[in-house]
Design a protein around this motif. Structure first.
Motif, mmCIF file in Angstrom:
data_model
loop_
_atom_site.group_PDB
_atom_site.id
_atom_site.type_symbol
_atom_site.label_atom_id
_atom_site.label_comp_id
_atom_site.label_asym_id
_atom_site.label_seq_id
_atom_site.Cartn_x
_atom_site.Cartn_y
_atom_site.Cartn_z
ATOM 1 N N GLY A 1 70.933 29.895 60.106
ATOM 2 C CA GLY A 1 69.930 29.390 61.037
ATOM 3 C C GLY A 1 69.613 27.916 60.866
ATOM 4 O O GLY A 1 69.625 27.369 59.760
ATOM 5 N N THR B 1 69.478 34.249 57.929
ATOM 6 C CA THR B 1 68.163 33.609 57.912
ATOM 7 C C THR B 1 68.166 32.310 57.129
ATOM 8 O O THR B 1 67.571 31.312 57.552
ATOM 9 N N HIS C 1 67.176 41.539 60.529
ATOM 10 C CA HIS C 1 66.836 40.174 60.918
ATOM 11 C C HIS C 1 67.776 39.767 62.053
ATOM 12 O O HIS C 1 68.980 40.016 61.991
ATOM 13 N N ILE D 1 63.055 29.344 63.194
ATOM 14 C CA ILE D 1 63.579 29.634 61.864
ATOM 15 C C ILE D 1 62.947 28.736 60.800
ATOM 16 O O ILE D 1 62.856 29.116 59.628
ATOM 17 N N LEU E 1 68.917 36.497 64.689
ATOM 18 C CA LEU E 1 68.856 35.043 64.851
ATOM 19 C C LEU E 1 69.526 34.646 66.154
ATOM 20 O O LEU E 1 70.691 34.984 66.393
ATOM 21 N N TRP F 1 64.058 33.228 65.425
ATOM 22 C CA TRP F 1 64.228 34.338 64.477
ATOM 23 C C TRP F 1 63.389 35.520 64.960
ATOM 24 O O TRP F 1 62.229 35.351 65.374
#
Length: 605
Positions: free
Chosen positions: A519, A515, A535, A576, A537, A525
Motif C-alpha cells: 500500500g 497493508t 485486509h 492506508i 487494499l 484500506w
C-alpha cells in the motif's frame, strides 16, 4: 468407490489398445501405495499409474505429476532392474476379476529373451503389485503376505504365485433362468454384488435407476431387462457403446451410452478428452491430445482419463482436508491452553473484587482500636463504616491474634490483591490478544482452499511462539505430500473494480504484506468493523475514487469475512497512511484512525 470388475475390464481393454508393444523406460514409486510406469509406445510417452491404496485403488493412465522421492524404495529399484527396457506383449484380466496381468519380454545380460509378468491385484485393502518370472514364481511384491498375517496365500519372494480364491459366481457363465432364480425375492442392490464377482453396489443402483426398476418390487420382465443390460455392458466393454460417468461427483460407474443419453435427456459430453502434457520428475509424458489423435482414439481412453481426473481431485481434496485438520488441531490445542489461562485469570480477578473490602476492614479496625478490648475473644466485631454513612459493618476477626494484627492482616491481603490485579490485568489483555490472533488463524484455515494457502499458514504458525511447545507440532508436515517452498512474494486475491485493482489477503501474512508493503499513502484500506475478515487494499494510482467503486470494494471486503452470509455488514475504510502496525504485534494486527463506515451486503463480483 466403484472400481469394480467391470471398470477394471474397461480400463484393461483401453490399455491393451494403447500400450501393447510399448517399452517401459521409467519406473517411479511416489509413495508406498503407488507405482508409475513410464511407457513409450507408437511415438508417444504414457504414464501408467498403479495405486493399491485401500481407498483409492486403481490402474489408469495419468497426466498428473507426483513427487518423486530422493531415494528410491527397494521395490522401485527391483522393478527398475527387471522392467526398464521391457516390452509389453499383453495386458489382460480374467472375466470380471480385479486382477490385471501385464506380460513383458526383455533381454537379460546374456542376451537371452526372458519373459516376466507384472500382476496388479486391485482388491481394496488386499491390493498388491507382484512381479513374477516365467515360471510363475514371485520375484517380489509391494506388500508381503503370509499365514501369520491371516492371509490365505503367501506373497513372498521365491514362492509360487496363486490366484486369490474365488468366492463368487461369474455372471458371464450364468444363464437368464439361473440369474432370475438366484436373485428373485431379494433386494437387488444387495444380492447381486454379494453373489457375482466384479459387480459393485454402485453399478447396480445406477443401473436400476437408468432402467427404472425398483430395488425390492420388481417382476420377471424387470429381471430380464436387468440381466440383458448387464450382459450388454460386459459384451460392449472396450467399445464406444459404454462410457464411465460420475454420480453426484462422489462416485462413478460404467453405463450403456444409448441408455444413459435417453435417461439424461441430453447428448453425452466429457471434458476428459482434452488431456495434454504432464511432467514426471526428469521426464515428460504426453497423453493423447486432439492434435495427435482423432476423436475415436480419444474416446478409446475415456475411462482412463476420467479416472485420472476423478482420483486426482479426490486425493487433492483428501490432502487438503488432512493438512487443514492437522493445522486446526494444532491451533485448537493452543486455543485450549490460552482459554484455560484466561479462566484462571478471571478467577484471580474475581478474588481481587474484594480487595477494597479488606482495606476498609483494616482501616475501621485501626481507627477503632481504642474501643476494642484486646481481651475480647470474639470471631467478629461490628463497627460503623464511615465510608457508608456510618452504617454498621460486621468484620470477621481471627481470635488467635490481636485486633491490631487483624488490621495488618487485612492490609496485607489488600496489597497482595492490588499487586495481583495489576499483573493479571496485563496478563488478561495479552491473553485476549492471543485468543483474538488464534481465532484469526482458525478463520484463515476455514477459508483456505489450496495446499499453498495452508503452507503459508503453516509457516506463520511455525514462526509464532504460541505453538513452540504445543504437542504434535512435529506431526503437521507428515500430512503434506507435496512440500512446496512458500514463495517470498505473496499472491493475494485480486479484483478489477471499475478499472482499479483491489487486493484481498488470504491469511495474516498476506494481510501484513498488502497493508505494510504493497500500500501507498493515497491507497484505500478496507476491513469489516469488529468482524474477523481479510485486509483489502484498493490501489488508487493517484486518482479520485468514486463512491460506487468504494461501495463495491466494501461489498467484496464483507464477502471475505465471517459475515459473508449476513446482510448490512459494517465495513471500515480509510487511507492506508492512517493504518499502523504496532511494534511487536501479531501478524495481521493493525490499528487505524480517521476511518469511515459503510453498511453493505456481501457480494463477490
Amino acid at each position: 468407490m466403484a472400481f469394480d470388475g467391470i471398470v477394471t475390464k474397461q480400463v484393461v481393454l483401453e490399455l491393451k489398445n494403447t500400450l501393447i508393444g510399448g517399452k517401459i523406460n521409467k519406473v517411479f514409486e511416489p509413495n508406498k501405495n503407488e507405482i508409475i510406469l513410464g511407457i513409450y509406445c507408437n511415438g508417444k510417452n504414457y504414464a501408467l499409474n498403479i495405486s493399491i491404496s485401500s481407498n483409492n485403488y486403481r490402474m489408469n493412465l495419468t497426466t498428473n505429476s507426483k513427487p518423486n522421492p530422493l531415494n528410491a524404495p527397494n521395490f522401485c529399484m527391483l522393478l527398475r532392474k527387471h522392467l526398464v527396457g521391457s516390452r509389453i506383449t499383453n495386458i489382460y484380466s480374467n472375466c470380471l476379476e480385479r486382477i490385471v496381468f501385464i506380460d513383458l519380454e526383455n533381454y537379460n545380460e546374456l542376451n537371452d529373451l526372458v519373459s516376466k509378468k507384472l500382476v496388479v491385484e486391485l482388491m481394496g485393502k488386499h491390493s498388491n503389485v507382484i512381479l513374477l518370472n516365467n515360471k510363475n514364481i514371485i520375484i517380489d511384491g509391494l506388500r508381503h503376505l503370509d499365514s501369520f498375517s491371516n492371509s490365505c496365500r503367501d506373497i513372498l519372494p521365491a514362492h509360487e504365485y496363486i490366484n486369490p480364491p474365488a468366492d463368487k459366481l461369474d455372471i458371464c457363465k450364468i444363464d437368464l433362468d439361473t440369474f432370475i432364480n438366484l436373485v428373485k425375492s431379494e433386494k437387488l442392490s444387495n444380492i447381486i454384488p454379494n453373489s457375482f464377482s466384479g459387480i459393485s453396489k454402485t453399478f447396480i443402483l445406477s443401473t436400476l435407476d437408468i432402467l427404472k426398476i425398483s430395488d425390492t418390487d420388481y417382476s420377471n420382465i424387470d429381471l430380464t431387462n436387468l440381466y440383458n443390460y448387464i450382459k450388454n455392458i460386459i459384451d460392449n466393454l472396450g467399445t464406444e457403446n459404454v462410457i464411465v460417468v460420475s454420480i453426484n461427483d462422489k462416485d462413478y460407474t460404467i453405463v450403456n451410452k444409448a441408455n444413459y443419453i435417453a435417461y439424461m435427456g441430453r447428448p453425452f459430453s466429457s471434458d476428459s478428452y482434452n488431456k495434454a502434457i504432464i511432467h514426471i520428475p526428469n521426464k515428460q509424458f504426453v497423453a493423447n491430445t486432439d492434435e495427435q489423435c482423432s476423436p475415436l482414439q480419444n474416446n478409446m481412453l475415456q475411462t482412463n482419463f476420467f479416472l485420472d481426473d476423478f482420483y486426482n481431485q479426490k486425493e487433492n481434496n483428501e490432502i487438503l482436508v488432512n493438512y487443514k485438520n492437522s493445522l486446526l488441531k494444532l491451533v485448537l490445542s493452543a486455543l485450549k491452553k490460552i482459554t484455560k489461562k484466561v479462566n484462571n485469570i478471571n478467577l484471580k480477578l474475581k478474588e481481587c473484587e474484594s480487595m477494597d473490602t479488606y482495606r476498609v476492614y483494616g482501616e475501621l479496625i485501626t481507627s477503632n482500636l481504642y474501643r476494642i478490648n484486646n481481651s475480647m475473644n470474639v470471631s467478629s466485631i461490628i463497627l460503623e463504616n464511615y465510608y457508608d454513612n456510618n452504617n454498621l459493618m460486621q468484620i470477621p476477626l481471627d481470635k488467635s491474634i490481636s485486633p491490631s494484627y487483624n488490621a495488618k492482616k487485612y492490609f496485607k491481603k489488600y496489597n497482595k490483591l492490588k499487586n495481583t490485579l495489576e499483573i493479571v490485568s496485563k496478563q488478561k489483555a495479552d491473553a485476549t490478544k492471543e485468543l483474538d490472533y488464534l481465532e484469526s488463524i482458525i478463520y484463515e484455515l476455514e477459508s483456505a482452499t489450496s495446499t499453498l494457502e495452508l503452507e503459508e499458514i503453516d509457516l506463520e504458525i511455525s514462526e509464532n511462539v504460541l505453538f513452540k511447545n504445543t504437542k504434535n507440532n512435529s506431526n503437521v508436515k507428515k500430512n503434506k505430500v507435496n512440500k512446496r517452498k512458500v514463495h517470498d512474494e505473496y499472491e493475494p486475491i485480486t479484483y478489477n473494480v471499475d478499472g482499479f485493482t483491489l487486493y484481498v489477503g488470504k491469511n495474516n501474512k498476506q494481510n501484513d504484506y498488502i497493508t505494510t508493503k504493497l500500500g501507498k499513502n493515497e491507497d484505500l484500506w478496507f476491513h469489516t468493523k469488529d468482524i474477523r475478515g481479510s485486509h483489502c487494499l484498493l490501489k488508487c494510482n493517484g486518482e479520485n475514487v468514486k463512491e460506487h467503486t468504494i461501495i463495491a470494494c466494501a461489498e467484496i471486503t464483507a464477502f471475505h469475512s465471517k459475515a459473508k452470509l449476513s446482510s448490512n455488514v459494517p465495513v471500515d475504510y480509510c487511507f492506508i497512511k492512517n493504518v499502523k502496525k504496532p511494534s511487536g504485534s501479531k501478524p495481521g494486527m493493525v490499528v487505524y484512525t480517521n476511518n469511515k463506515t459503510l453498511y453493505v451486503n456481501p457480494k463477490e463480483i
